[in-house]
Write a protein that holds these residues in place. Sequence first.
Motif, PDB file in Angstrom:
ATOM      1  N   VAL A   1       2.338  13.495   7.947  1.00 30.85           N
ATOM      2  CA  VAL A   1       1.810  12.142   7.825  1.00 30.85           C
ATOM      3  C   VAL A   1       2.632  11.176   8.684  1.00 30.85           C
ATOM      4  O   VAL A   1       2.084  10.309   9.388  1.00 30.85           O
TER       5      VAL A   1
ATOM      6  N   ASN B   1       0.851  -1.175   0.000  1.00 33.09           N
ATOM      7  CA  ASN B   1       0.000   0.000   0.000  1.00 33.09           C
ATOM      8  C   ASN B   1       0.897   1.238   0.000  1.00 33.09           C
ATOM      9  O   ASN B   1       1.989   1.231   0.576  1.00 33.09           O
TER      10      ASN B   1
ATOM     11  N   TRP C   1       5.594   5.938   3.835  1.00 30.86           N
ATOM     12  CA  TRP C   1       5.652   7.227   4.510  1.00 30.86           C
ATOM     13  C   TRP C   1       7.075   7.605   4.920  1.00 30.86           C
ATOM     14  O   TRP C   1       7.467   8.776   4.799  1.00 30.86           O
TER      15      TRP C   1
ATOM     16  N   PHE D   1       1.342   8.851  11.784  1.00 35.21           N
ATOM     17  CA  PHE D   1       1.500   7.406  11.869  1.00 35.21           C
ATOM     18  C   PHE D   1       2.217   6.994  13.154  1.00 35.21           C
ATOM     19  O   PHE D   1       1.833   6.024  13.809  1.00 35.21           O
TER      20      PHE D   1
ATOM     21  N   ALA E   1      -4.298   4.742  10.776  1.00 41.00           N
ATOM     22  CA  ALA E   1      -2.939   5.234  10.514  1.00 41.00           C
ATOM     23  C   ALA E   1      -1.883   4.138  10.640  1.00 41.00           C
ATOM     24  O   ALA E   1      -0.863   4.301  11.299  1.00 41.00           O
ATOM     25  N   ARG E   2      -2.129   3.023  10.017  1.00 46.39           N
ATOM     26  CA  ARG E   2      -1.194   1.882  10.021  1.00 46.39           C
ATOM     27  C   ARG E   2      -0.856   1.434  11.444  1.00 46.39           C
ATOM     28  O   ARG E   2       0.261   1.003  11.736  1.00 46.39           O
TER      29      ARG E   2
ATOM     30  N   SER F   1       0.620   3.804   1.651  1.00 53.08           N
ATOM     31  CA  SER F   1       0.829   4.329   3.003  1.00 53.08           C
ATOM     32  C   SER F   1       2.083   3.744   3.643  1.00 53.08           C
ATOM     33  O   SER F   1       2.638   4.329   4.582  1.00 53.08           O
TER      34      SER F   1
END
Length: 559
Positions: free
Chosen positions: A100, A63, A68, A104, A268-269, A65
């Motif tokens: 971001v 993914n 990051w 996370f 957020a993971r 995300s």
Amino acid sequence: MGNIYLFSLIVGLASALVLIPFSSNNTKEKEGKKSKTGALLSGIVLIVITIFSFYYLTNLDRNFSSLWFLAILVTLSGTIFASGKERMVKGVLFLGSLVVGVMFLSAFLFNADEKYEVANMASKTEIETFDEKETPASVPPKFARNKMKKSFGQVPDTSYYELGNLQIQKVNGNYVYIAPVEFSGFFKWLNGGTTPGYFTISATNSSDNPKFIKAEMEYTPSSYFHKNLERQIRMDYPNHIFYGDVQLEIDDEGKPYYIQSYGQFISARNGFDVLGVIMVDPKTGETKDYPLKEIPEFIDGAVSPEVVSLQNSYFGNYVHGFWNSIFGKKDVRLPSDEGTEANVSPIFDENGDMYYFTDFTSPKEGVDSMLGYSLTNSRTGEATFYTGNLEASYMDSQGALQIIEKKFIEKKWNGEMPVLYNFYGEASWLTPVLDSNGFLQNYFIVSAANPEISVYANTPNEALKHYKTALQRGGGTVDGTSKAEEKQVSGIVIRVYKEKVGDFTSITFLLDNKKSYVVSSENSPLAIYLQEGDKVKVNYLDTGEVFMPVKEMVIEGLE
């Protein structure tokens, strides 16, 4: 494989565009253009190779995300290399990626309430009563594993392989441990190519011997490169979020399959909520996605023990949010780490459904009082928290293990896999006892509310019979939730059996009404003189069991 190539190419191209500066004060425009083009191409190639290698080796989800941290590094470097307005634009990108990243990294501070809601359990008091006609305890996995190792000579080309992870399962109505044969190293994999099969052994009969089942497997956790099981799963499901180890399950025909739990992040993971399993045919590598509501019937451990352990942690720690779990700790309950698989112990109920058991204790040091226990359905993930009798103070699993250790201190025996049951209305810990070599010696039962009441025997059923007698002499109850009626009977003794149980004698006898009874010499001291042909009057509890407990007994001629 196509997905990882495309993913690496897209990430490499985007990263290179951010890294390479396009504005320059150099007056030699042509040389500058050539230099930028060369740098761009070199950057793309280098980043693509790096991204491909990282995701191929780590099996991380693909993914966007997950990028990051790379985004922070790339945008920071791009900002440093750029100048003028280009630096301002890339600086904004850097600040955005930094925000971001901070979000996370700090998500665990703010999503504790969501985690608690995901893991929240229904609340009950006591589980149903077990009696001596059932077998509520499994053979401890350490003992089963030792027996499998001693039978490893059944495996062809033994030097190539080693025993894999052990898990319990119900197959054709029988409870068995299963352990795959795995490669013992890279060069053994190169030479062997496939693993030959798996071992099974009874999880309820300690005298059973392991059986090796031939079933060739090419995609395994111990294989390498494109034959590695986790990599095969990731290649087919690049965006899935996995948690926990892969597990081997076999169907009722003996065909093996590997499964792995997948789900989604809480936010957020961070955090995890299970949704289903991926099932893999280890011979062909074929994979299938099953939501929890659609998993095949033969799969018992759809929700991995690691997932259950994580959810127990959410439920116990985050009842009033994250900060309370660190400082005030109001109503915090810590899950035990005494389980056999990822701090939980798999058990089966009377219907043959598998659950993961975990007891919870106080966060205060030096306190071994149990605050409750959870049972989590291994197929659905639904959990129930049992508070027990709120007016009683129950000992936790660690306290039960300490009693066993002191009981057998000279022999250096230890308990493993303590599980709390409701025996005859008494909350009780049942624990297999192993010697220093990991071999099963006996089963130990101790009252959680009255630790001075304890017994041990060679089998769970025998220990239960002794425990019933111990509860009588210790003032506990033996009728439990069954509400056994107290009755009277008179008759002639046909058969008598006596055995020493601690400081007292347990007397089992058969009357001419063809029913059997058991009494302790502590309750009826004259019972030690009981013999065939005696006429007796008996007050007993009609529990419906094979051996019904006697409360009072009068032997004619000895009163």
